[in-house]
Design a protein around this motif. Structure first.
Motif, PDB file in Angstrom:
ATOM      1  N   VAL A  29     -28.171 -61.248 -37.285  1.00 15.65           N
ATOM      2  CA  VAL A  29     -29.160 -62.242 -36.880  1.00 15.65           C
ATOM      3  C   VAL A  29     -28.507 -63.618 -36.926  1.00 15.65           C
ATOM      4  CG1 VAL A  29     -31.401 -63.270 -37.387  1.00 15.65           C
ATOM      5  CG2 VAL A  29     -31.020 -60.836 -37.802  1.00 15.65           C
ATOM      6  N   ASN A  30     -28.563 -64.301 -35.794  1.00 11.32           N
ATOM      7  CA  ASN A  30     -28.044 -65.659 -35.652  1.00 11.32           C
ATOM      8  C   ASN A  30     -29.166 -66.548 -35.120  1.00 11.32           C
ATOM      9  OD1 ASN A  30     -25.193 -64.959 -36.224  1.00 11.32           O
ATOM     10  ND2 ASN A  30     -25.405 -63.752 -34.354  1.00 11.32           N
ATOM     11  N   PRO A  31     -29.014 -67.858 -35.190  1.00 10.40           N
ATOM     12  CA  PRO A  31     -30.087 -68.737 -34.700  1.00 10.40           C
ATOM     13  C   PRO A  31     -30.455 -68.521 -33.230  1.00 10.40           C
ATOM     14  CG  PRO A  31     -28.544 -69.992 -36.021  1.00 10.40           C
ATOM     15  CD  PRO A  31     -27.951 -68.614 -35.835  1.00 10.40           C
ATOM     16  N   GLU A  32     -29.474 -68.125 -32.407  1.00 10.95           N
ATOM     17  CA  GLU A  32     -29.752 -67.985 -30.979  1.00 10.95           C
ATOM     18  C   GLU A  32     -29.527 -66.577 -30.441  1.00 10.95           C
ATOM     19  OE1 GLU A  32     -27.685 -71.072 -28.933  1.00 10.95           O
ATOM     20  OE2 GLU A  32     -28.871 -72.636 -29.880  1.00 10.95           O
ATOM     21  N   SER A  33     -29.346 -65.609 -31.332  1.00  7.86           N
ATOM     22  CA  SER A  33     -29.178 -64.229 -30.885  1.00  7.86           C
ATOM     23  C   SER A  33     -29.420 -63.283 -32.058  1.00  7.86           C
ATOM     24  CB  SER A  33     -27.770 -63.995 -30.329  1.00  7.86           C
ATOM     25  OG  SER A  33     -26.812 -64.129 -31.356  1.00  7.86           O
ATOM     26  N   PHE A  34     -29.670 -62.026 -31.728  1.00  3.48           N
ATOM     27  CA  PHE A  34     -29.813 -61.002 -32.758  1.00  3.48           C
ATOM     28  C   PHE A  34     -29.453 -59.650 -32.168  1.00  3.48           C
ATOM     29  CE2 PHE A  34     -33.838 -60.781 -30.598  1.00  3.48           C
ATOM     30  CZ  PHE A  34     -34.146 -59.432 -30.580  1.00  3.48           C
ATOM     31  N   TYR A  35     -29.194 -58.710 -33.053  1.00  8.38           N
ATOM     32  CA  TYR A  35     -28.876 -57.349 -32.657  1.00  8.38           C
ATOM     33  C   TYR A  35     -29.228 -56.435 -33.824  1.00  8.38           C
ATOM     34  CZ  TYR A  35     -26.061 -53.145 -32.087  1.00  8.38           C
ATOM     35  OH  TYR A  35     -25.653 -51.842 -32.009  1.00  8.38           O
ATOM     36  N   TYR A  36     -29.791 -55.283 -33.515  1.00  6.54           N
ATOM     37  CA  TYR A  36     -29.937 -54.261 -34.552  1.00  6.54           C
ATOM     38  C   TYR A  36     -29.888 -52.879 -33.927  1.00  6.54           C
ATOM     39  CZ  TYR A  36     -34.790 -53.027 -33.507  1.00  6.54           C
ATOM     40  OH  TYR A  36     -35.919 -52.575 -32.893  1.00  6.54           O
ATOM     41  N   THR A  37     -29.484 -51.937 -34.735  1.00 12.41           N
ATOM     42  CA  THR A  37     -29.494 -50.537 -34.337  1.00 12.41           C
ATOM     43  C   THR A  37     -29.915 -49.705 -35.545  1.00 12.41           C
ATOM     44  OG1 THR A  37     -28.216 -48.731 -33.354  1.00 12.41           O
ATOM     45  CG2 THR A  37     -27.036 -50.207 -34.808  1.00 12.41           C
ATOM     46  N   LEU A  38     -30.691 -48.684 -35.285  1.00 12.98           N
ATOM     47  CA  LEU A  38     -31.189 -47.809 -36.332  1.00 12.98           C
ATOM     48  C   LEU A  38     -31.167 -46.383 -35.810  1.00 12.98           C
ATOM     49  CD1 LEU A  38     -32.673 -47.411 -39.101  1.00 12.98           C
ATOM     50  CD2 LEU A  38     -34.797 -47.655 -37.824  1.00 12.98           C
ATOM     51  N   GLU A  39     -30.637 -45.478 -36.611  1.00 12.69           N
ATOM     52  CA  GLU A  39     -30.630 -44.065 -36.241  1.00 12.69           C
ATOM     53  C   GLU A  39     -31.000 -43.242 -37.474  1.00 12.69           C
ATOM     54  OE1 GLU A  39     -27.660 -40.702 -34.311  1.00 12.69           O
ATOM     55  OE2 GLU A  39     -27.034 -42.790 -34.368  1.00 12.69           O
ATOM     56  N   LEU A  40     -31.959 -42.338 -37.302  1.00 16.45           N
ATOM     57  CA  LEU A  40     -32.407 -41.476 -38.392  1.00 16.45           C
ATOM     58  C   LEU A  40     -32.017 -40.034 -38.108  1.00 16.45           C
ATOM     59  CD1 LEU A  40     -36.003 -42.935 -38.792  1.00 16.45           C
ATOM     60  CD2 LEU A  40     -33.906 -43.650 -39.954  1.00 16.45           C
ATOM     61  N   ASP A  41     -31.994 -39.210 -39.139  1.00 18.32           N
ATOM     62  CA  ASP A  41     -31.591 -37.815 -38.946  1.00 18.32           C
ATOM     63  C   ASP A  41     -32.682 -36.944 -38.332  1.00 18.32           C
ATOM     64  OD1 ASP A  41     -33.292 -37.531 -41.117  1.00 18.32           O
ATOM     65  OD2 ASP A  41     -31.830 -36.503 -42.383  1.00 18.32           O
ATOM     66  N   ASN A  42     -33.845 -37.512 -38.017  1.00 20.34           N
ATOM     67  CA  ASN A  42     -34.914 -36.747 -37.378  1.00 20.34           C
ATOM     68  C   ASN A  42     -35.036 -37.085 -35.888  1.00 20.34           C
ATOM     69  OD1 ASN A  42     -35.968 -39.277 -37.554  1.00 20.34           O
ATOM     70  ND2 ASN A  42     -37.881 -38.679 -38.501  1.00 20.34           N
ATOM     71  N   HIS A  43     -33.921 -37.490 -35.293  1.00 23.75           N
ATOM     72  CA  HIS A  43     -33.813 -37.739 -33.858  1.00 23.75           C
ATOM     73  C   HIS A  43     -34.542 -38.997 -33.403  1.00 23.75           C
ATOM     74  CE1 HIS A  43     -31.961 -33.813 -33.525  1.00 23.75           C
ATOM     75  NE2 HIS A  43     -32.967 -33.319 -34.212  1.00 23.75           N
ATOM     76  N   ILE A  44     -34.749 -39.941 -34.270  1.00 25.57           N
ATOM     77  CA  ILE A  44     -35.281 -41.244 -33.884  1.00 25.57           C
ATOM     78  C   ILE A  44     -34.120 -42.219 -33.864  1.00 25.57           C
ATOM     79  CG2 ILE A  44     -36.731 -43.178 -34.593  1.00 25.57           C
ATOM     80  CD1 ILE A  44     -38.710 -41.151 -35.676  1.00 25.57           C
ATOM     81  N   ARG A  45     -34.034 -42.968 -32.761  1.00 26.81           N
ATOM     82  CA  ARG A  45     -32.959 -43.936 -32.589  1.00 26.81           C
ATOM     83  C   ARG A  45     -33.515 -45.176 -31.914  1.00 26.81           C
ATOM     84  NH1 ARG A  45     -29.616 -45.782 -28.996  1.00 26.81           N
ATOM     85  NH2 ARG A  45     -30.438 -44.536 -27.308  1.00 26.81           N
ATOM     86  N   ALA A  46     -33.092 -46.359 -32.356  1.00 26.54           N
ATOM     87  CA  ALA A  46     -33.546 -47.609 -31.756  1.00 26.54           C
ATOM     88  C   ALA A  46     -32.408 -48.611 -31.740  1.00 26.54           C
ATOM     89  CB  ALA A  46     -34.715 -48.180 -32.542  1.00 26.54           C
ATOM     90  N   GLU A  47     -32.375 -49.394 -30.680  1.00 32.81           N
ATOM     91  CA  GLU A  47     -31.376 -50.449 -30.556  1.00 32.81           C
ATOM     92  C   GLU A  47     -32.005 -51.601 -29.791  1.00 32.81           C
ATOM     93  OE1 GLU A  47     -27.093 -51.000 -28.363  1.00 32.81           O
ATOM     94  OE2 GLU A  47     -27.525 -49.091 -29.328  1.00 32.81           O
ATOM     95  N   GLN A  48     -31.751 -52.823 -30.247  1.00 32.63           N
ATOM     96  CA  GLN A  48     -32.330 -53.986 -29.591  1.00 32.63           C
ATOM     97  C   GLN A  48     -31.402 -55.178 -29.767  1.00 32.63           C
ATOM     98  OE1 GLN A  48     -35.939 -55.960 -31.241  1.00 32.63           O
ATOM     99  NE2 GLN A  48     -36.829 -55.457 -29.263  1.00 32.63           N
TER     100      GLN A  48
END
Length: 93
Positions: A29-48
């Protein structure tokens, strides 16, 4: 901040799957940008990721996917900008 709404929805999915183990969890997380990714072992995945364009316009892109009880993967890709939230939903066999 539309990305907050999307993040809240993804957080609700994670809470509903409390027994899942985290395989990947990264964020920046920066003042003018952000990024995250999350992956779980139950087949849920998110990236933004998002960036501030101008003084107040955030451009946010991302995707998330989960496995249905029928064994199909549902994948949502989206872009959120000053014109709104633009999702695309696809089901993969």
């Amino acid at each position: 901040m539309k990305f907050v709404i999307v993040f809240a929805c993804l957080f609700a999915i994670v809470l509903a799957n409390e027994e899942a183990n985290v395989l990947k969890n990264e964020q920046e997380v920066n003042p003018e940008s952000f990024y995250y990714t999350l992956e779980l072992d139950n087949h849920i995945r998110a990236e933004q990721k998002g960036s501030l364009e101008g003084k107040e316009a955030w451009i946010v892109t991302g995707e998330y996917e989960h496995l249905t009880p029928e064994g199909k993967t549902v994948k949502v890709t989206y872009k959120a900008d000053e014109t709104g939230y633009h999702p695309h939903v696809a089901t993969v066999q």
